[in-house]
Design an enzyme around this catalytic site. Structure first.
Site, mmCIF file in Angstrom:
data_model
loop_
_atom_site.group_PDB
_atom_site.id
_atom_site.type_symbol
_atom_site.label_atom_id
_atom_site.label_comp_id
_atom_site.label_asym_id
_atom_site.label_seq_id
_atom_site.Cartn_x
_atom_site.Cartn_y
_atom_site.Cartn_z
ATOM 1 N N ASP A 1 8.974 1.128 12.431
ATOM 2 C CA ASP A 1 7.771 0.361 12.802
ATOM 3 C C ASP A 1 7.350 0.640 14.252
ATOM 4 O O ASP A 1 6.162 0.781 14.545
ATOM 5 C CB ASP A 1 8.008 -1.149 12.629
ATOM 6 N N ASP B 1 20.413 2.911 16.237
ATOM 7 C CA ASP B 1 20.405 1.972 17.362
ATOM 8 C C ASP B 1 19.141 1.126 17.366
ATOM 9 O O ASP B 1 19.169 -0.067 17.629
ATOM 10 C CB ASP B 1 20.492 2.746 18.692
ATOM 11 N N TYR C 1 -4.022 -5.331 9.046
ATOM 12 C CA TYR C 1 -4.963 -4.292 8.624
ATOM 13 C C TYR C 1 -5.764 -4.684 7.385
ATOM 14 O O TYR C 1 -6.490 -3.878 6.822
ATOM 15 C CB TYR C 1 -4.247 -2.950 8.416
ATOM 16 N N ARG D 1 0.835 -1.213 0.000
ATOM 17 C CA ARG D 1 0.000 0.000 0.000
ATOM 18 C C ARG D 1 0.871 1.264 0.000
ATOM 19 O O ARG D 1 0.351 2.373 -0.083
ATOM 20 C CB ARG D 1 -0.874 0.033 1.249
ATOM 21 N N LYS E 1 14.325 -6.848 4.766
ATOM 22 C CA LYS E 1 14.441 -5.969 5.933
ATOM 23 C C LYS E 1 15.683 -6.260 6.788
ATOM 24 O O LYS E 1 16.263 -5.351 7.364
ATOM 25 C CB LYS E 1 13.199 -6.110 6.815
#
Ligand code: NAP
Length: 279
Positions: free
Chosen positions: A108, A83, A225, A21, A71
């Site tokens: 996040d 950090d 979601y 999205r 990721k």
């Protein structure tokens, strides 16, 4: 500062990427604020990742969002890792700096917290324990954020227990591990309950934990979601809980990247939600 002589480019890399999205979200903000820039979804394989990160800055890219499966790998390819990204063990936002260095961050956790501040302002982190289901990448970001804001205890259950134990050894004694099969016990006296598993997502089995121990008024949130209101959230609402969906986290985690790349902090509001939901 954005170089005004160039049209800034940003995007999201992952594989698969078609479901993301993020292009709809950043595209909406670019239009809304009249910014000359583009945000592009790019399907990038693991074997191309390093080359892609070398080439994109030369093509005018100012940064990227990173999603599954890159990721974790991008941490090893970045020159500077914040950090919090190092603690979480993953990055979702890259900034290509003018000096050629790649800066990696993870937004996040701050997105998770900003969603709660916006949609559950009555919740106070110190008010009681958190019950967290799941111990994947998203759980690491959520737990880091909960600890940072002062939640006194994090009760954690995951189907694969060693993954939860790894989180306890990384995040310390505030994390108390519960058995997945008895995880409903974690709800007793919890002030906030978070589903970070992918259960409940369209096409996946439902997240089915008996909610009998859940007290009315408890803050309940789901990172899933799609659908916006998961069965877990609907059942919690029926019990008088305050439910917050995961779309807000998605929107808030995107805002810092947009600001760094395009020079303006975007608003996360109803119009933003509507734009993403209708895309
Ligand atoms: P991940 O690293 O793959 O972790 C998946 C988690 O779900 C693990 O805890 C896994 O348990 C659990 N799980 C999967 N299938 C299960 C099953 N059948 N029964 C019990 N547990 C199961 O994924 P992630 O990156 O943490 O993402 C998790 C969810 O959060 C996804 O739905 C993702 O879309 C969502 N998310 C949302 C946002 C947002 O902005 N709203 C941000 C990040 C992620 P095991 O360890 O036992 O496999």
């Amino acid at each position: 500062m954005t170089d005004l002589t160039k049209i800034p480019l940003a995007g999201v890399i992952g594989q698969p990427i078609a479901h993301s999205r993020s292009p709809a979200l950043h595209g909406y903000w670019l239009r809304r604020y009249g910014i000359r820039g583009h945000y592009i979804p790019m399907d990038v394989s693991q074997s191309d990742l390093q080359q892609v990160l070398e080439i994109l800055p030369r093509l005018g890219f100012v940064g990227l969002n990173v999603t599954i499966p890159h990721k974790e790998t991008v941490l090893g390819l970045a020159d500077v890792v914040t950090d919090r990204a190092a603690l979480i063990g993953a990055a979702n936002t890259l900034i290509f700096r003018k000096d050629g260095r790649i800066h990696a961050d993870n937004t996040d956790g701050s997105g998770f917290m900003a969603n709660l501040r916006q949609n559950a302002p009555q919740w106070s982190p110190a008010s009681g324990p958190a019950a967290v289901f799941g111990a994947g990448g998203a759980a690491r970001a959520v737990i880091a954020a909960l600890i940072e804001v002062g939640v006194p205890e994090i009760r954690l259950a995951n189907r694969t227990r060693p993954r939860a134990e790894a989180l306890r050894s990384d995040f310390g004694a505030k994390v108390v591990i519960h058995d997945w099969v008895q995880s409903a016990n974690m709800l007793e006296g919890a002030a906030i309950v978070v589903n970070t598993t992918s259960l409940g997502m369209t096409g996946k089995p439902d997240f089915r934990v008996p909610l009998d121990a859940l007290a009315a008024g408890t803050l309940v949130t789901d990172l899933v979601y799609t659908p916006l209101k998961t069965r877990f959230l609907l059942e919690a609402e029926e019990r008088g809980c305050h439910a917050v969906d995961g779309l807000g986290m998605l929107l808030h985690q995107a805002a810092p990247g947009f600001e760094r790349w395009f020079g303006l902090r975007p608003e996360v509001d109803d119009a933003t939600r509507a734009a993403v939901l209708s895309a």
